[in-house]
Enzyme design. Structure first.
Site, PDB file in Angstrom:
ATOM      1  CB  SER A   1      -0.890   0.019   1.255  1.00 20.38           C
ATOM      2  OG  SER A   1      -1.551   1.270   1.402  1.00 20.38           O
TER       3      SER A   1
ATOM      4  CE1 TYR B   1      -3.307  -1.834   5.615  1.00 24.51           C
ATOM      5  CE2 TYR B   1      -3.346   0.408   4.780  1.00 24.51           C
ATOM      6  CZ  TYR B   1      -3.414  -0.950   4.548  1.00 24.51           C
ATOM      7  OH  TYR B   1      -3.584  -1.427   3.270  1.00 24.51           O
TER       8      TYR B   1
END
Length: 262
Positions: free
Chosen positions: A138, A151
């Site tokens: 990501s 995250y």
């Protein structure tokens, strides 16, 4: 792509499911891996892929997956797509269990499957001349943002692990490819992040002009592993035009600004 086989984790929804479709369209045999067996059966019927129900956070499941793959032929590509986010709270206030879950899935799951499948990828590389490991990370693994917390930490770790693996495999015909998507509108990512709160999940994409969809990322993955064997795309960052950074997303129609008079 006759005779070539890819393994895709997180295949029951989103980018994983779209990647199975894209690779099948490109002529690959595909083994889709996910926890939800009923979703895999649907995917098998739709695409002709085969499914294997496994939880990549469970060592026994991963061992069973490797044994199944070994018994059914070589593997030429592994797409580590399974992952996810939980919560958008600050580091101070976030839930420890959410962090643990994100590390188990994004980091340890990727490591565990890679370790189990690498011997089969080596056999596949001898047959094809090259094999591929694609880690779907990501932009959160490259740029920190407020609320990213666990995250960011998990995806930065996954990014680092990918870079180390590339160094460790130097000299072998195995490409290590990182695909780092930005905002992708899928059925489940934001919903999982916000604990099933549909309103909060939908608000993430509200008024964003054309966020990416799963098929966009799947096409990037299929293209990367379809390149000639001497071409290695180490890192592919793919974002919608409306997104400049994790924290900077345009809302409303995109429009050209008036420039300086010439």
């Amino acid at each position: 792509m006759d005779g070539l086989r890819a393994v895709v984790t997180g295949a029951s929804s989103g980018i994983g499911r779209a990647t199975v479709r894209a690779l099948r369209d490109a002529g690959w045999d595909v083994v889709g891996v996910a926890r939800r067996e009923e979703r895999l059966r649907e995917l098998e019927a739709e695409t002709g892929a085969s499914g294997f129900a496994a939880d990549i956070t469970d060592p026994a499941d991963v061992r069973a997956l490797a044994e199944h793959l070994d018994a059914t032929g070589p593997v030429h590509a592994l797409v580590n797509n399974a992952g996810g986010a939980k919560g958008l709270a600050s580091v101070e206030d976030s839930d420890d269990e959410d962090w643990e879950w994100m590390f188990r899935v994004n980091v340890l799951g990727t490591k565990r499957v890679t370790s189990a499948v690498l011997p089969l990828l080596r056999a596949g590389a001898e047959q094809r001349g090259v094999a591929d490991i694609v880690n779907v990370t990501s932009i959160a693994g490259h740029v920190a943002y407020v609320g990213g917390g666990g995250y960011n930490a998990a995806k930065f770790a996954q990014h680092a692990m990918t870079a180390v693996l590339r160094l460790e495999l130097n000299g072998e015909p195995i490409r290590v490819i990182e695909v780092a998507p930005g905002m992708v509108k899928t059925d489940e990512f934001a919903l999982v992040r916000f604990g099933g709160d549909r309103a909060r999940a939908d608000a993430v994409y509200a008024d964003v002009p054309e966020p990416l969809v799963a098929e966009d990322v799947a096409e990037v993955i299929a293209d990367a592993i379809g390149k000639p064997r001497h071409v290695d795309l180490d890192l592919i960052v793919v974002k919608p035009v409306a997104q400049s950074a994790p924290h900077l997303v345009a809302k409303g129609p995109l429009a050209v600004r008036a420039g300086r008079a010439r």
